[in-house]
Motif scaffolding. Sequence first.
Motif, mmCIF file in Angstrom:
data_model
loop_
_atom_site.group_PDB
_atom_site.id
_atom_site.type_symbol
_atom_site.label_atom_id
_atom_site.label_comp_id
_atom_site.label_asym_id
_atom_site.label_seq_id
_atom_site.Cartn_x
_atom_site.Cartn_y
_atom_site.Cartn_z
ATOM 1 N N GLU A 33 5.010 3.147 9.302
ATOM 2 C CA GLU A 33 4.119 3.912 10.398
ATOM 3 C C GLU A 33 2.681 3.435 9.934
ATOM 4 O OE1 GLU A 33 5.339 7.670 10.824
ATOM 5 O OE2 GLU A 33 7.229 7.404 11.188
ATOM 6 N N GLY A 34 2.272 3.419 8.648
ATOM 7 C CA GLY A 34 1.119 3.332 8.316
ATOM 8 C C GLY A 34 0.351 4.705 8.561
ATOM 9 N N LEU A 62 12.141 8.496 3.144
ATOM 10 C CA LEU A 62 10.832 8.746 3.254
ATOM 11 C C LEU A 62 9.913 7.391 3.105
ATOM 12 C CD1 LEU A 62 10.400 11.946 1.015
ATOM 13 C CD2 LEU A 62 10.506 11.731 3.493
ATOM 14 N N MET A 63 10.641 6.376 2.492
ATOM 15 C CA MET A 63 9.978 5.137 2.413
ATOM 16 C C MET A 63 9.681 4.392 3.674
ATOM 17 S SD MET A 63 11.202 2.793 -0.841
ATOM 18 C CE MET A 63 10.482 1.435 -0.110
ATOM 19 N N PRO A 64 10.674 4.564 4.676
ATOM 20 C CA PRO A 64 10.180 4.007 5.963
ATOM 21 C C PRO A 64 8.874 4.589 6.527
ATOM 22 C CG PRO A 64 12.483 4.324 6.157
ATOM 23 C CD PRO A 64 11.995 4.931 4.641
ATOM 24 N N VAL A 65 8.622 5.967 6.269
ATOM 25 C CA VAL A 65 7.450 6.483 6.736
ATOM 26 C C VAL A 65 5.886 5.764 6.474
ATOM 27 C CG1 VAL A 65 6.014 8.472 6.753
ATOM 28 C CG2 VAL A 65 8.808 8.779 7.066
ATOM 29 N N ASP A 82 -3.243 7.301 7.618
ATOM 30 C CA ASP A 82 -3.937 7.379 6.316
ATOM 31 C C ASP A 82 -3.192 8.667 5.324
ATOM 32 O OD1 ASP A 82 -3.980 9.896 7.769
ATOM 33 O OD2 ASP A 82 -6.093 10.030 7.793
ATOM 34 N N ALA A 83 -3.424 8.755 4.193
ATOM 35 C CA ALA A 83 -2.735 9.606 3.138
ATOM 36 C C ALA A 83 -2.169 10.886 4.216
ATOM 37 C CB ALA A 83 -3.265 9.883 1.930
ATOM 38 N N ARG A 84 -3.077 11.672 4.673
ATOM 39 C CA ARG A 84 -2.850 12.997 5.272
ATOM 40 C C ARG A 84 -1.929 12.947 6.409
ATOM 41 N NH1 ARG A 84 -4.651 15.687 9.582
ATOM 42 N NH2 ARG A 84 -6.073 14.134 10.009
ATOM 43 N N GLN A 85 -2.141 11.866 7.196
ATOM 44 C CA GLN A 85 -0.863 11.707 8.277
ATOM 45 C C GLN A 85 0.437 11.458 7.917
ATOM 46 O OE1 GLN A 85 -2.708 8.606 10.649
ATOM 47 N NE2 GLN A 85 -4.074 10.011 11.843
ATOM 48 N N ARG A 86 0.428 10.621 6.709
ATOM 49 C CA ARG A 86 1.796 10.231 6.216
ATOM 50 C C ARG A 86 2.294 11.365 5.295
ATOM 51 N NH1 ARG A 86 -1.002 5.506 4.323
ATOM 52 N NH2 ARG A 86 -0.831 6.230 2.034
ATOM 53 N N ARG A 87 1.614 12.404 4.792
ATOM 54 C CA ARG A 87 2.144 13.471 4.311
ATOM 55 C C ARG A 87 2.693 14.299 5.406
ATOM 56 N NH1 ARG A 87 -2.415 15.417 2.406
ATOM 57 N NH2 ARG A 87 -2.433 13.954 1.013
ATOM 58 N N ALA A 88 2.107 14.608 6.191
ATOM 59 C CA ALA A 88 2.706 15.461 7.371
ATOM 60 C C ALA A 88 3.846 14.771 7.728
ATOM 61 C CB ALA A 88 1.345 15.539 8.492
ATOM 62 N N ARG A 89 3.895 13.519 8.128
ATOM 63 C CA ARG A 89 5.096 12.865 8.796
ATOM 64 C C ARG A 89 6.278 12.969 8.009
ATOM 65 N NH1 ARG A 89 6.175 11.811 13.678
ATOM 66 N NH2 ARG A 89 7.327 9.789 13.123
ATOM 67 N N ARG A 90 5.906 12.963 6.376
ATOM 68 C CA ARG A 90 7.114 12.899 5.593
ATOM 69 C C ARG A 90 7.682 14.559 5.782
ATOM 70 N NH1 ARG A 90 3.834 9.876 2.307
ATOM 71 N NH2 ARG A 90 2.957 11.784 1.060
ATOM 72 N N ARG A 91 6.905 15.293 5.647
ATOM 73 C CA ARG A 91 7.300 16.724 5.732
ATOM 74 C C ARG A 91 8.128 17.012 6.883
ATOM 75 N NH1 ARG A 91 2.776 18.636 4.999
ATOM 76 N NH2 ARG A 91 2.327 19.137 7.325
ATOM 77 N N VAL A 92 7.569 16.440 8.066
ATOM 78 C CA VAL A 92 8.384 16.709 9.358
ATOM 79 C C VAL A 92 9.762 16.101 9.374
ATOM 80 C CG1 VAL A 92 8.113 16.563 11.946
ATOM 81 C CG2 VAL A 92 6.130 17.186 10.802
ATOM 82 N N ARG A 95 0.889 -1.183 -0.060
ATOM 83 C CA ARG A 95 0.001 -0.092 -0.084
ATOM 84 C C ARG A 95 0.786 1.320 0.194
ATOM 85 N NH1 ARG A 95 -4.484 1.764 4.665
ATOM 86 N NH2 ARG A 95 -5.015 3.751 3.857
ATOM 87 N N GLY A 96 1.913 1.190 0.771
ATOM 88 C CA GLY A 96 2.962 2.548 0.751
ATOM 89 C C GLY A 96 3.858 2.493 -0.247
ATOM 90 N N LEU A 97 3.810 1.398 -1.113
ATOM 91 C CA LEU A 97 5.011 1.021 -1.793
ATOM 92 C C LEU A 97 4.518 1.745 -3.336
ATOM 93 C CD1 LEU A 97 7.759 -0.104 -2.953
ATOM 94 C CD2 LEU A 97 6.643 -1.967 -3.340
ATOM 95 N N LEU A 98 3.225 1.882 -3.526
ATOM 96 C CA LEU A 98 2.764 1.976 -4.841
ATOM 97 C C LEU A 98 3.109 3.328 -5.572
ATOM 98 C CD1 LEU A 98 -0.767 0.504 -4.779
ATOM 99 C CD2 LEU A 98 1.344 -0.656 -5.930
ATOM 100 N N PRO A 99 3.044 4.465 -4.619
ATOM 101 C CA PRO A 99 3.584 5.825 -5.069
ATOM 102 C C PRO A 99 5.031 5.798 -5.507
ATOM 103 C CG PRO A 99 2.172 6.039 -3.178
ATOM 104 C CD PRO A 99 2.756 4.660 -3.242
ATOM 105 N N TYR A 100 6.127 5.010 -5.067
ATOM 106 C CA TYR A 100 7.264 4.945 -5.203
ATOM 107 C C TYR A 100 7.561 4.203 -6.455
ATOM 108 C CZ TYR A 100 7.893 7.014 -0.380
ATOM 109 O OH TYR A 100 7.793 7.627 0.672
#
Length: 526
Positions: free
Chosen positions: A129-130, A122-125, A132-142, A104-109
Amino acid sequence: MRIDQLDVVLRARSQWEAMELGTALVRRHARAIWVPWVLLTLPLFALLNGAGWWLDNYWLPALLMWWLKPAFERIPLYVISRGAFGAEPAPAATLRAQWHWGWRGLLPYLGWRRLSPARALLMPVDLLEGGDARQRRARRRVLGGAAYGHASLLTLVFWHFEAMLQLAGIALVFLFVPLDALPESLRIAVSLIGSDTPAWVWLGLNLLAWAALTLIGPFYSGAGFGLYLNRRTQLEAWDVEIAFRRLRQRLQGGAPLLALALLLLAGLLPPVPGRAQNAANPQTAADDNRKGATLRAPGDPTPAAIFGPAPVDTAGFRQAAARAYEDPQLGASHTLCHWERREPATARPPKDWDFPADGILRGIGDLLALLSRGALWIVVGALLLALLLTMRRWLPWLRGGGRLPRHGAATPVAHTALQLPEVLPPDILASARRLWQEGRPRHALALLYRASLDELSRRAGIVLPPGSTEAQCLRASRRMPEEADRRLFARMVRTWQYAAYAGRLPADADFQALLDDLQRHYGWPA
């Protein structure tokens, strides 16, 4: 996440130390990483190259193997993310997990983030971590804020490692070539690169690319995981939390002794008079507590009388405090420099007749930006339209089935023009002169070169093997007894090479001089 079970020492590290920590984790769990990596990628490599051989297109398997690198990088992430907590998975468990873990998290990469320079960070995020998309986007930015540049540099360095390993594999082949045959081998190797490249050359290059990917890929993922672990330690203070948890475990072991010591200390202390009076009069104590009175009666004991005199500020304490403030993690000081005008500009009082230059210039700038953006889109559209209109010309070349146009100024020379004649005519010089006059100079030079080879075999007393190259013939000409014959044969070979491979034909006078020299030295009839 149970950070108290981590099998690594967490502390505030620099980004370079964090990368080294990740590569150390890869070395620790090397067998658990490379065994499933080879078992997964090697059959896929054979399958893709088999399809490329069937389609007669060998660059496509190499491109697909390179594009699927993020899918392969799940293997080291899966192993070291569990091995860091002391639970290293077996190779069979790692292979089974690849069918369902992290897709699920690999398809964008594998899509729009494939060329991201910070993929390792950014791939480990997304995979570990899992959310939703909004939370993962915020975690990648931080997480990627302070380490994005280091992750990009990491990608660039490891890309150079892979490229250098492939070049080293190619150079290793030429180490086994004899020194005298090295120039000819290099020329043959260069001639193999092109539209007529053999299949074994493509397979060898693809195999070198797979070997470099297999050797470097896990270290790249491990270094990115080290950056990810360090960023979470910096942001969430994992090292401080682990220190407090360990302190709590030590205090829990000595809690009964501490409680007993407090009870003994309370029994040894003398009773406080003021407290005794309050205890004798519960109403007064309740009124004092309710009102929150802060005044102390003249007879109440002072803190100095209870706890003793205040401690003296000694020189040792001041030195310890100074050393604490010198610690870069506690009292670090930073120097910030910025430019200032030597003479600050003074605000000019507004006038009724001032021209509103700021607003007009800002409007002109916005208009130019809009026109530039529109012009760029027009250029992009024109390029796309040109590509669509010329698709019939360049698309067959991408598929490997392009052909030269039938018309045009440059007509390709047939390969038969460079073939040597099998049977020599009785009048060699006259036949060569006739071919030259008929406009077939390469045929004439091929005939002379073929006759020179027979003369070499006769005068040197050797038999040349079929398919001998020019370099082999030159080495064989050293056995000719006369120096003049050796120089003439080298001249003939050089003239033939210029004509056959470089398209440089001799002038008419040079060709006639070559015929005269051949007749004089070799005794061929005119």
